[in-house]
Motif scaffolding. Sequence first.
Motif, PDB file in Angstrom:
ATOM      1  N   SER A  61       1.395 -36.592  69.476  1.00 38.33           N
ATOM      2  CA  SER A  61       2.133 -37.844  69.287  1.00 38.33           C
ATOM      3  C   SER A  61       1.238 -38.911  68.662  1.00 38.33           C
ATOM      4  N   GLU A  62      -0.028 -38.936  69.052  1.00 42.07           N
ATOM      5  CA  GLU A  62      -0.960 -39.864  68.404  1.00 42.07           C
ATOM      6  C   GLU A  62      -1.072 -39.537  66.918  1.00 42.07           C
ATOM      7  N   GLN A  63      -1.165 -38.250  66.594  1.00 37.10           N
ATOM      8  CA  GLN A  63      -1.253 -37.828  65.194  1.00 37.10           C
ATOM      9  C   GLN A  63       0.033 -38.162  64.440  1.00 37.10           C
ATOM     10  N   LEU A  64       1.161 -38.048  65.118  1.00 42.43           N
ATOM     11  CA  LEU A  64       2.442 -38.420  64.520  1.00 42.43           C
ATOM     12  C   LEU A  64       2.463 -39.907  64.176  1.00 42.43           C
ATOM     13  N   GLY A  65       2.027 -40.757  65.097  1.00 34.55           N
ATOM     14  CA  GLY A  65       2.005 -42.194  64.843  1.00 34.55           C
ATOM     15  C   GLY A  65       1.088 -42.552  63.692  1.00 34.55           C
ATOM     16  N   LEU A  66      -0.063 -41.904  63.637  1.00 34.55           N
ATOM     17  CA  LEU A  66      -1.003 -42.156  62.550  1.00 34.55           C
ATOM     18  C   LEU A  66      -0.394 -41.769  61.201  1.00 34.55           C
ATOM     19  N   ALA A  67       0.219 -40.576  61.146  1.00 31.06           N
ATOM     20  CA  ALA A  67       0.830 -40.106  59.894  1.00 31.06           C
ATOM     21  C   ALA A  67       1.979 -41.010  59.465  1.00 31.06           C
ATOM     22  N   THR A  68       2.736 -41.508  60.435  1.00 26.54           N
ATOM     23  CA  THR A  68       3.847 -42.409  60.125  1.00 26.54           C
ATOM     24  C   THR A  68       3.350 -43.691  59.469  1.00 26.54           C
ATOM     25  N   TRP A  69       2.282 -44.267  60.036  1.00 28.87           N
ATOM     26  CA  TRP A  69       1.722 -45.487  59.441  1.00 28.87           C
ATOM     27  C   TRP A  69       1.228 -45.206  58.029  1.00 28.87           C
ATOM     28  N   CYS A  70       0.555 -44.079  57.841  1.00 27.12           N
ATOM     29  CA  CYS A  70       0.012 -43.753  56.515  1.00 27.12           C
ATOM     30  C   CYS A  70       1.119 -43.682  55.468  1.00 27.12           C
ATOM     31  N   LEU A  71       2.240 -43.045  55.809  1.00 27.35           N
ATOM     32  CA  LEU A  71       3.332 -42.941  54.845  1.00 27.35           C
ATOM     33  C   LEU A  71       3.963 -44.306  54.591  1.00 27.35           C
ATOM     34  N   GLU A  72       4.235 -45.066  55.650  1.00 26.19           N
ATOM     35  CA  GLU A  72       4.860 -46.373  55.483  1.00 26.19           C
ATOM     36  C   GLU A  72       3.966 -47.314  54.664  1.00 26.19           C
ATOM     37  N   GLU A  73       2.681 -47.297  54.936  1.00 25.27           N
ATOM     38  CA  GLU A  73       1.750 -48.163  54.211  1.00 25.27           C
ATOM     39  C   GLU A  73       1.650 -47.735  52.753  1.00 25.27           C
ATOM     40  N   THR A  74       1.697 -46.441  52.497  1.00 26.05           N
ATOM     41  CA  THR A  74       1.628 -45.946  51.123  1.00 26.05           C
ATOM     42  C   THR A  74       2.881 -46.320  50.343  1.00 26.05           C
ATOM     43  N   VAL A  75       4.042 -46.185  50.959  1.00 20.27           N
ATOM     44  CA  VAL A  75       5.293 -46.574  50.303  1.00 20.27           C
ATOM     45  C   VAL A  75       5.283 -48.068  49.999  1.00 20.27           C
ATOM     46  N   ARG A  76       4.838 -48.877  50.962  1.00 20.07           N
ATOM     47  CA  ARG A  76       4.783 -50.325  50.743  1.00 20.07           C
ATOM     48  C   ARG A  76       3.864 -50.665  49.573  1.00 20.07           C
ATOM     49  N   HIS A  77       2.687 -50.048  49.562  1.00 18.40           N
ATOM     50  CA  HIS A  77       1.717 -50.354  48.509  1.00 18.40           C
ATOM     51  C   HIS A  77       2.226 -49.940  47.127  1.00 18.40           C
ATOM     52  N   THR A  78       2.811 -48.758  47.032  1.00 12.33           N
ATOM     53  CA  THR A  78       3.262 -48.271  45.719  1.00 12.33           C
ATOM     54  C   THR A  78       4.494 -49.024  45.226  1.00 12.33           C
ATOM     55  N   ARG A  79       5.200 -49.698  46.114  1.00  8.66           N
ATOM     56  CA  ARG A  79       6.295 -50.574  45.671  1.00  8.66           C
ATOM     57  C   ARG A  79       5.757 -51.874  45.077  1.00  8.66           C
ATOM     58  N   GLU A  80       4.656 -52.354  45.633  1.00  7.20           N
ATOM     59  CA  GLU A  80       4.121 -53.645  45.216  1.00  7.20           C
ATOM     60  C   GLU A  80       3.137 -53.528  44.064  1.00  7.20           C
ATOM     61  N   ARG A  81       2.479 -52.401  43.947  1.00 12.99           N
ATOM     62  CA  ARG A  81       1.480 -52.217  42.888  1.00 12.99           C
ATOM     63  C   ARG A  81       2.171 -51.839  41.580  1.00 12.99           C
ATOM     64  N   HIS A  82       1.868 -52.563  40.505  1.00 10.90           N
ATOM     65  CA  HIS A  82       2.521 -52.333  39.210  1.00 10.90           C
ATOM     66  C   HIS A  82       1.521 -51.826  38.174  1.00 10.90           C
ATOM     67  N   GLN A  83       2.008 -50.897  37.370  1.00 12.48           N
ATOM     68  CA  GLN A  83       1.300 -50.451  36.174  1.00 12.48           C
ATOM     69  C   GLN A  83       2.324 -50.274  35.056  1.00 12.48           C
ATOM     70  N   PHE A  84       1.954 -50.664  33.846  1.00 10.81           N
ATOM     71  CA  PHE A  84       2.876 -50.591  32.707  1.00 10.81           C
ATOM     72  C   PHE A  84       4.184 -51.326  33.014  1.00 10.81           C
ATOM     73  N   ASN A  85       4.028 -52.427  33.767  1.00 12.96           N
ATOM     74  CA  ASN A  85       5.171 -53.277  34.118  1.00 12.96           C
ATOM     75  C   ASN A  85       6.196 -52.566  34.996  1.00 12.96           C
ATOM     76  N   ARG A  86       5.740 -51.565  35.731  1.00 14.63           N
ATOM     77  CA  ARG A  86       6.626 -50.838  36.650  1.00 14.63           C
ATOM     78  C   ARG A  86       5.895 -50.604  37.968  1.00 14.63           C
ATOM     79  N   PRO A  87       6.626 -50.569  39.110  1.00 17.70           N
ATOM     80  CA  PRO A  87       5.981 -50.196  40.372  1.00 17.70           C
ATOM     81  C   PRO A  87       5.459 -48.762  40.272  1.00 17.70           C
ATOM     82  N   VAL A  88       4.245 -48.531  40.721  1.00 16.74           N
ATOM     83  CA  VAL A  88       3.699 -47.175  40.611  1.00 16.74           C
ATOM     84  C   VAL A  88       4.503 -46.191  41.465  1.00 16.74           C
ATOM     85  N   GLY A  89       5.181 -46.711  42.484  1.00 13.16           N
ATOM     86  CA  GLY A  89       6.004 -45.842  43.318  1.00 13.16           C
ATOM     87  C   GLY A  89       7.214 -45.285  42.601  1.00 13.16           C
ATOM     88  N   SER A  90       7.528 -45.828  41.429  1.00 12.68           N
ATOM     89  CA  SER A  90       8.671 -45.317  40.672  1.00 12.68           C
ATOM     90  C   SER A  90       8.298 -44.121  39.802  1.00 12.68           C
TER      91      SER A  90
END
Length: 381
Positions: free
Chosen positions: A245-274
Amino acid sequence: MTETPEPTPETPETPDTRDTPAAHLDLLYSEAEEDLRAAVRSLLADRAEPQTVLARIEGEAPYLPGLWGALAGGIGAAGLLVPEKLGGQGASHREAAVVLEELGRAVTPAPYLTSAVVATETLLALGADDGPVAELLGVLAAGEKTAVLAVPLSTAPGADPVTEGPVPAVADAAAADVLLVPRADGLYAVPAAEARIIPQVPLDLTRPLAVVDTTGAVGVRLAGPETGGAAVRRGLLAGAGLLASEQLGLATWCLEETVRHTRERHQFNRPVGSFQALKHRMAQLWLELVGARAAARAAADALATGAPDTELTVAVAQAYCAKVAVHAAEECVQLHGGIGMTWEHPAHLALKRAKSAQTALGSTGRHQDAIAALVDLPAPR
């Protein structure tokens, strides 16, 4: 004259299987569990935000002042596994798993897994309603003291450790008030002040390790070798199951933080998450996370209900969740780009905790071997 139709036999009722063991498995979170999650998350957001943790791990002790008292005593998390008659909350491993999810999510330096789960479960397995065991459980449940099982962090369920002389890699020994020491003639409770505790340099700075030497310390004998050995094995099994369960919580944060970052980070005038390639990587991680949640919840539920296949369920959870946590942390670092490699960003805390936990309480390979043995399936050569 209208003929009366002949009666047709009634369709037999479907047997009620709700009382079968398989039907008892519940992977969903109850309302009480979600309330507990909210309380723990709020506390950690207030007292254990990433920059606070980063600042503490550069010192000698990573533990945050006042956090354990608020978590263990204030919320009552330390006594979740302890019956009410012994001063605890009388909850179960399911609730303890929720606490560990949140602690893993924040990579919190706190001796919860070692004290409130492994040591507490070891004491509970002794089955004493009075005497020194009950007294120790009472103070642990109140958060007044912490206890640590004096075995290496890598010790797997099923092992029968007997500690003679210095014991390396004991997790959270520096925060312990009492050491549970398995010896050849039984299980002993030794005050930590009577032992030599020598800090080691761990990979995961949020979970300190130390060499513990109780040579010459007498302590209180809690049980004989047979009962004490069984209790230690039970404590390690609960620890391995809830570590998922500790590993589950850690993995959950990693995915959520990665999704948040790739939505906000832009390259070529587009979010890198796209970008399609990154979408595929995050989608794959989400699928792995769904499986990890099912495995971790199944292990917590099996421990809570005393299911006959608990050992197998715990081994499956550890064999799977450990890999998912490491993969999620690696993706978090990589998809954050250059910032993910810096000391200021908490991604490295998650990666180090994931790698450290991968060998804690049994390696992935050890758990895979246990699965093969439990289901009578020859291991690959």
